[in-house]
Each structure stands twice: as structure tokens, then as C-alpha cells.
Design a protein around this motif. Structure first.
Motif, PDB file in Angstrom:
ATOM      1  N   UNK A 154     -56.624 -46.523  -0.947  1.00 21.31           N
ATOM      2  CA  UNK A 154     -55.454 -47.397  -1.066  1.00 21.31           C
ATOM      3  C   UNK A 154     -55.421 -47.894  -2.501  1.00 21.31           C
ATOM      4  N   UNK A 155     -54.324 -47.648  -3.192  1.00 21.36           N
ATOM      5  CA  UNK A 155     -54.183 -48.032  -4.595  1.00 21.36           C
ATOM      6  C   UNK A 155     -53.106 -49.101  -4.690  1.00 21.36           C
ATOM      7  N   UNK A 156     -53.429 -50.217  -5.323  1.00 14.56           N
ATOM      8  CA  UNK A 156     -52.478 -51.315  -5.491  1.00 14.56           C
ATOM      9  C   UNK A 156     -52.181 -51.462  -6.976  1.00 14.56           C
ATOM     10  N   UNK A 157     -50.897 -51.498  -7.319  1.00 14.22           N
ATOM     11  CA  UNK A 157     -50.461 -51.405  -8.710  1.00 14.22           C
ATOM     12  C   UNK A 157     -49.660 -52.641  -9.105  1.00 14.22           C
ATOM     13  N   UNK A 158     -50.025 -53.246 -10.202  1.00  9.59           N
ATOM     14  CA  UNK A 158     -49.251 -54.322 -10.817  1.00  9.59           C
ATOM     15  C   UNK A 158     -48.656 -53.792 -12.111  1.00  9.59           C
ATOM     16  N   UNK A 159     -47.382 -54.072 -12.352  1.00 11.64           N
ATOM     17  CA  UNK A 159     -46.732 -53.578 -13.550  1.00 11.64           C
ATOM     18  C   UNK A 159     -46.184 -52.181 -13.344  1.00 11.64           C
ATOM     19  N   UNK A 160     -46.046 -51.433 -14.434  1.00 11.22           N
ATOM     20  CA  UNK A 160     -45.409 -50.115 -14.408  1.00 11.22           C
ATOM     21  C   UNK A 160     -46.344 -49.063 -14.978  1.00 11.22           C
ATOM     22  N   UNK A 161     -47.427 -48.762 -14.277  1.00  7.23           N
ATOM     23  CA  UNK A 161     -48.351 -47.722 -14.713  1.00  7.23           C
ATOM     24  C   UNK A 161     -47.761 -46.369 -14.345  1.00  7.23           C
ATOM     25  N   UNK A 162     -47.676 -45.473 -15.310  1.00  9.70           N
ATOM     26  CA  UNK A 162     -47.111 -44.149 -15.073  1.00  9.70           C
ATOM     27  C   UNK A 162     -48.161 -43.203 -14.494  1.00  9.70           C
ATOM     28  N   UNK A 163     -47.712 -42.289 -13.624  1.00  9.89           N
ATOM     29  CA  UNK A 163     -48.544 -41.200 -13.120  1.00  9.89           C
ATOM     30  C   UNK A 163     -49.897 -41.693 -12.620  1.00  9.89           C
ATOM     31  N   UNK A 164     -49.849 -42.617 -11.675  1.00 14.21           N
ATOM     32  CA  UNK A 164     -51.063 -43.255 -11.172  1.00 14.21           C
ATOM     33  C   UNK A 164     -52.040 -42.237 -10.595  1.00 14.21           C
ATOM     34  N   UNK A 165     -51.535 -41.293  -9.781  1.00 15.07           N
ATOM     35  CA  UNK A 165     -52.419 -40.358  -9.094  1.00 15.07           C
ATOM     36  C   UNK A 165     -53.315 -39.599 -10.063  1.00 15.07           C
ATOM     37  N   UNK A 166     -52.767 -39.207 -11.222  1.00 15.23           N
ATOM     38  CA  UNK A 166     -53.563 -38.441 -12.183  1.00 15.23           C
ATOM     39  C   UNK A 166     -54.552 -39.318 -12.936  1.00 15.23           C
ATOM     40  N   UNK A 167     -54.319 -40.632 -12.936  1.00 18.36           N
ATOM     41  CA  UNK A 167     -55.192 -41.532 -13.689  1.00 18.36           C
ATOM     42  C   UNK A 167     -56.329 -42.088 -12.835  1.00 18.36           C
ATOM     43  N   UNK A 168     -56.283 -41.850 -11.540  1.00 16.05           N
ATOM     44  CA  UNK A 168     -57.335 -42.379 -10.670  1.00 16.05           C
ATOM     45  C   UNK A 168     -58.697 -41.845 -11.072  1.00 16.05           C
ATOM     46  N   UNK A 169     -58.768 -40.549 -11.369  1.00  8.37           N
ATOM     47  CA  UNK A 169     -60.053 -39.934 -11.713  1.00  8.37           C
ATOM     48  C   UNK A 169     -60.642 -40.526 -12.985  1.00  8.37           C
TER      49      UNK A 169
ATOM     50  N   UNK B 191     -51.287 -51.115 -21.408  1.00 10.67           N
ATOM     51  CA  UNK B 191     -50.296 -52.104 -21.831  1.00 10.67           C
ATOM     52  C   UNK B 191     -49.148 -52.268 -20.842  1.00 10.67           C
ATOM     53  N   UNK B 192     -49.004 -51.303 -19.935  1.00 13.07           N
ATOM     54  CA  UNK B 192     -47.897 -51.352 -18.983  1.00 13.07           C
ATOM     55  C   UNK B 192     -48.254 -51.988 -17.641  1.00 13.07           C
ATOM     56  N   UNK B 193     -49.541 -52.069 -17.327  1.00 16.59           N
ATOM     57  CA  UNK B 193     -49.933 -52.630 -16.044  1.00 16.59           C
ATOM     58  C   UNK B 193     -51.368 -52.259 -15.698  1.00 16.59           C
ATOM     59  N   UNK B 194     -51.702 -52.404 -14.432  1.00 17.12           N
ATOM     60  CA  UNK B 194     -53.063 -52.108 -13.976  1.00 17.12           C
ATOM     61  C   UNK B 194     -53.039 -51.756 -12.497  1.00 17.12           C
ATOM     62  N   UNK B 195     -54.102 -51.079 -12.068  1.00 15.19           N
ATOM     63  CA  UNK B 195     -54.235 -50.798 -10.643  1.00 15.19           C
ATOM     64  C   UNK B 195     -55.707 -50.828 -10.243  1.00 15.19           C
ATOM     65  N   UNK B 196     -55.935 -51.041  -8.959  1.00 17.73           N
ATOM     66  CA  UNK B 196     -57.273 -51.022  -8.391  1.00 17.73           C
ATOM     67  C   UNK B 196     -57.270 -50.072  -7.203  1.00 17.73           C
ATOM     68  N   UNK B 197     -58.364 -49.344  -7.054  1.00 17.03           N
ATOM     69  CA  UNK B 197     -58.490 -48.354  -5.976  1.00 17.03           C
ATOM     70  C   UNK B 197     -59.470 -48.894  -4.942  1.00 17.03           C
ATOM     71  N   UNK B 198     -58.973 -49.147  -3.731  1.00 15.12           N
ATOM     72  CA  UNK B 198     -59.830 -49.627  -2.650  1.00 15.12           C
ATOM     73  C   UNK B 198     -60.121 -48.458  -1.716  1.00 15.12           C
ATOM     74  N   UNK B 199     -61.380 -48.022  -1.643  1.00 13.88           N
ATOM     75  CA  UNK B 199     -61.710 -46.879  -0.789  1.00 13.88           C
ATOM     76  C   UNK B 199     -61.632 -47.235   0.687  1.00 13.88           C
ATOM     77  N   UNK B 200     -61.172 -46.268   1.466  1.00 17.71           N
ATOM     78  CA  UNK B 200     -61.081 -46.435   2.905  1.00 17.71           C
ATOM     79  C   UNK B 200     -61.907 -45.340   3.570  1.00 17.71           C
ATOM     80  N   UNK B 201     -62.243 -45.534   4.798  1.00 16.13           N
ATOM     81  CA  UNK B 201     -63.108 -44.590   5.493  1.00 16.13           C
ATOM     82  C   UNK B 201     -62.463 -43.206   5.618  1.00 16.13           C
ATOM     83  N   UNK B 202     -63.288 -42.187   5.534  1.00 15.58           N
ATOM     84  CA  UNK B 202     -62.841 -40.834   5.816  1.00 15.58           C
ATOM     85  C   UNK B 202     -62.072 -40.150   4.715  1.00 15.58           C
ATOM     86  N   UNK B 203     -62.317 -40.532   3.448  1.00 14.19           N
ATOM     87  CA  UNK B 203     -61.661 -39.839   2.348  1.00 14.19           C
ATOM     88  C   UNK B 203     -60.240 -40.265   2.085  1.00 14.19           C
ATOM     89  N   UNK B 204     -59.936 -41.548   2.265  1.00 17.12           N
ATOM     90  CA  UNK B 204     -58.610 -42.107   1.998  1.00 17.12           C
ATOM     91  C   UNK B 204     -58.753 -43.217   0.974  1.00 17.12           C
TER      92      UNK B 204
END
Length: 437
Positions: free
Chosen positions: A300-315, A285-298
Motif C-alpha cells: 500500500x503506497x500513500x502519496x502526498x503531493x505530486x510525485x510522478x511515476x510512483x510505481x517505478x520509483x518504489x524500487x 521537490x514535488x512530494x513524498x510517499x511511503x510504502x506500507x507492506x502488506x501480507x502476501x506480496x502486496x
């Protein structure tokens, strides 16, 4: 061994100590040392100028937050919430690691706490986690290049050898005018722990030498950190470099100009990259994000809105078909108005910024304290990938299926945030920023 860096992320730690009796004096406040400012590209300075930020003007920092979240929250409270900006928490902490390695007693304990560590073992474990990600990337790159060259006859004619770099380096530059020497034990420790090398450089050459090193190691993204480093007695440099490509490139002919609505409500034109594919996607309800994979284990996460604690929600993000629309952009930021010193103070590290600081493990001949911290960052995002650089300077002064899938949409045509992280069990936040105009 110092590795050649093509472009990237730079963290620079500058320590200066003014020799007693040379006529350069610094007046200190009760809780904070003076701040040496970088004014503009045409200015130069030969002495330390005293500027004090009153404690009453320092925004609150939640010391219960993790380091990354606390830093982001603090910088936005400091006046960046409505601006394009980028910071590098990794660069900042890696730079501080070289300083805290030379600190002792209360100074050391306060700095470690401000950095989010209970002791040096935790700091070293964190640092080793970064180097593990660096090693993984470089192993991937070597394998990818070897496979390309072995099977290049099977690739399309316009195919290119995989390219990129991810590196972490440290160096120490001592101005030969300085009143004292570095402790041999300190030099040995930072060399063993952080791979730091040390060099002695004359006063009249140290500015050009250090700036040339910075320019080379950022591929010109950050040409210099200062027009005059001759006042510095000691310069501790950490470089973190990253240049990597999307796993799936954006198709350049699909890039089209469209409207971007700024934070103020103004509409401006930007070139938007477009692609649709399966990506990790999260929405609440607060927003959304998309995870775009990059080469070599990196990632890039792009966030719209106010999603809390993004890093823990990636998994926990689900794999969805997502139509991604992102603007190409470049962004650069300078933090040079006590923001990072005030952050450390707000996190409880106070002694390091007064003449009472104890950096005796670094040198027992110089009574050093931190007088200023500056960070410069720059990022470029296009159809091929990301190139980014950060320079953090800490000045120290001596006191005298078959079904059509549902297509999710991620159209970043309004203010958004972004994160560049390692793709690991505990993602390391290499960069964080926002685009609002």
C-alpha cells in the motif's frame, strides 16, 4: 473451478442484446452507442435508454501514457480531481479481456490498443502475471496458516490464525431469452485462458442470480450491480478479490482524533492511525510517499503531493525510520456517466461502441456492440488492513546501528493519493484513489 470468495475486488462485465422485434429500440450517435444508466436504488428499467455524450465533450487522453496513468489522468479530467474516488485499473482491464476475446478485426485491434496491448499474447501475459501474484498470495497464506497451527502453543494467547484472500475468477451468464447462443469456440477459449465458466439463467432469475453472486463474492461490500439485469442477454463477470493485513498492524490504542484539511481548505475531524517503523520512503521537490507492506506480496503506497511515476520509483525508495499518521477511512465511487466508454474512445477504440462492432468470435448469431460501462468501487482501511471491492459492468447491446536514526514524517492530514500494488518487478496497480475531504 469457481472458488468461494469471502470479500474483495469485483470486476463485472455485462453484455446485453435486445431482440429485434420486441419493441425495444436504441438510437445511436455517430461515434458512440447508447448508455444504459443505473439511476438509483429504487429505480428499475426494462428497456435501454439512449443517451449520447458528444465527442466534443470527451476530455483528451494521452494515448502515449501507459494504461494506468492514462486512466487516472482521464478520470480526474472528467471531474473527479476534487473528489474522493477510487478506481481499479486491473478490474477494468480484466473485464475488457473477456470482451476482446470475442472481438475480431478492427474492433479487436482498437480495444487491444486502448487496453495498452499490441496483441492477445501481451494481454494473456499480463493476465498470467496477475494470476501469479494471486498464486503467490495463496501459497503464502497456506504456509502461514500451517505454521501458526503447528506452533500456536508458542504464540500469545490473543494471537489469531492468519486470514485474508486474493482471488481472480471469471464467469459467463446467458439470459435464456437471448436471440442467439454463444460460440462454443469462444466458451472453450475463455474457459481455457481465463478459467471462465458459463451458465444459462432464465430472464426472471438472472438479476437475483448475478447480484447474489456479486454480493457473496464481495462479502456484501457491493450488494448488487443493478436492480434489473433482465434486459441483458449476456453477462460476462470478472471478479478480483483482495483482503489482506498490514505486515505491522497499527496499534489501535494509538489511534487518535485529529484535524484533516480538505482540498477546499475546510478542517474536519478524522481518526488517525499512528505507527513508527522502518519503511521504504521517497521524497523530492514535488512530494513524498511511503510504502506500507502488506501480507502476501502486496504493497500500500500513500502519496502526498505530486510525485510522478510512483510505481517505478518504489524500487529506488530508501529504507527510513518513518512516523506514519494515516486516517482510517472508507471510500466508494460509482462511474456511470460514460466516463469509461469515453476513455476507451479517447484511447482510439471507437468501433466497439457502434453497430459496426465485430464481436463475431463471441457469437455469430448476435450483432453485439458495447453500449455502457459502469464501475463501482469500495475500500475500507483500518488498523488491521485493507478490504476493497470493484465492480465493472460492460453492457453490450444487439443492434436491431547505534545512532538514533533520523525520523522522517508522513502525516496524511491533507489530501492524499493511495495505490494498492503487487510487490513484484513490474508492480500491478490493483487500486488507485485519493482522499480529499
Amino acid at each position: 473451478m469457481k472458488k468461494k470468495i469471502i470479500s474483495g475486488i469485483l470486476s463485472l462485465l455485462v453484455a446485453s442484446s435486445i431482440i429485434s422485434g420486441c419493441g425495444n429500440t436504441v438510437t445511436l450517435g455517430n461515434a458512440q452507442a447508447s448508455s444504459q444508466k443505473e439511476e438509483n436504488s429504487n429505480s428499475s428499467k426494462n428497456t435501454a435508454n439512449a443517451t449520447i455524450t458528444p465527442i466534443s465533450e470527451i476530455p483528451e487522453a494521452d494515448i502515449n501514457m501507459d494504461f494506468n496513468s492514462s486512466l487516472i489522468d482521464f478520470i480526474e479530467k472528467y471531474g473527479f480531481a476534487d473528489k474522493n474516488y477510487m478506481i481499479s485499473p486491473t478490474s477494468f482491464r480484466a473485464a475488457l479481456a473477456l470482451a476482446v476475446s470475442g472481438a475480431d478485426n478492427e474492433t479487436r485491434d482498437e480495444l487491444l490498443k486502448a487496453m495498452g496491448f499490441n496483441n492477445m499474447d501481451e494481454l494473456i501475459s499480463w493476465y498470467e502475471g496477475i494470476t501469479a501474484s494471486v498464486d503467490y498470495y495463496n501459497e503464502w497464506l497456506k504456509t502461514a496458516k500451517d505454521e501458526f497451527n503447528e506452533y500456536k502453543d508458542y504464540y500469545e494467547d490473543d494471537s489469531r490464525e492468519p486470514d485474508g484472500a486474493f482471488d481472480l475468477e471469471n464467469s459467463i451468464w446467458r439470459n435464456t431469452k437471448s436471440s442467439g447462443e454463444l460460440s462454443p469456440k469462444y466458451i472453450e477459449y475463455v474457459e481455457k485462458t481465463f478459467g471462465a465458466t458459463a451458465e444459462n439463467v432464465p430472464e426472471d432469475k438472472i438479476t437475483d442470480t448475478v447480484n447474489a453472486w456479486i454480493n457473496e463474492n464481495t462479502n456484501g461490500l457491493i450488494p448488487s450491480i443493478s436492480n434489473d439485469l433482465s434486459y441483458a442477454d449476456l453477462i460476462l463477470v470478472n471478479t478480483l478479490y483482495l483482503r489482506t493485513a498490514w505486515v505491522n498492524d497499527f496499534f489501535e490504542p494509538a489511534t487518535q482524533e485529529d484535524n484533516f484539511k480538505t482540498l477546499s481548505g475546510e478542517t474536519v475531524k478524522k481518526d488517525f492511525m499512528n505507527q513508527q517503523d522502518k519503511f521504504r520512503y521517497y521524497e523530492d521537490e514535488n512530494g513524498k510517499f511511503v510504502v506500507l507492506p502488506m501480507n502476501g506480496g502486496i504493497n500500500a503506497v500513500f502519496i502526498l503531493g505530486e510525485v510522478d511515476d510512483v510505481a517505478s520509483k518504489i524500487a529506488n525508495a530508501s529504507i527510513e525510520e518513518v512516523a506514519v499518521k494515516l486516517p482510517k477511512f472508507e471510500s466508494e465511487t460509482t462511474l456511470s456517466d460514460n466516463e469509461l466508454i469515453d476513455f476507451c474512445i479517447a484511447r482510439g477504440a471507437k468501433q466497439a461502441f457502434t453497430p459496426a462492432a465485430d464481436f463475431s468470435l463471441m457469437s455469430d448469431e448476435m450483432q453485439l456492440f458495447i453500449s455502457d460501462i459502469i464501475q463501482k468501487t469500495k475500500i475500507k482501511v483500518d488498523e488491521k488492513g485493507i478490504e476493497a471491492a470493484a465492480a465493472t459492468a460492460i453492457m453490450m447491446t444487439e443492434g436491431c546501528a547505534l545512532e538514533e536514526p533520523e525520523v522522517k514524517e508522513f502525516t496524511a492530514d491533507e489530501p492524499f493519493k493511495y495505490m494498492i500494488l503487487t510487490d513484484s518487478d513490474t508492480p500491478e496497480l490493483l487500486f488507485y484513489g485519493q482522499l480529499v475531504e
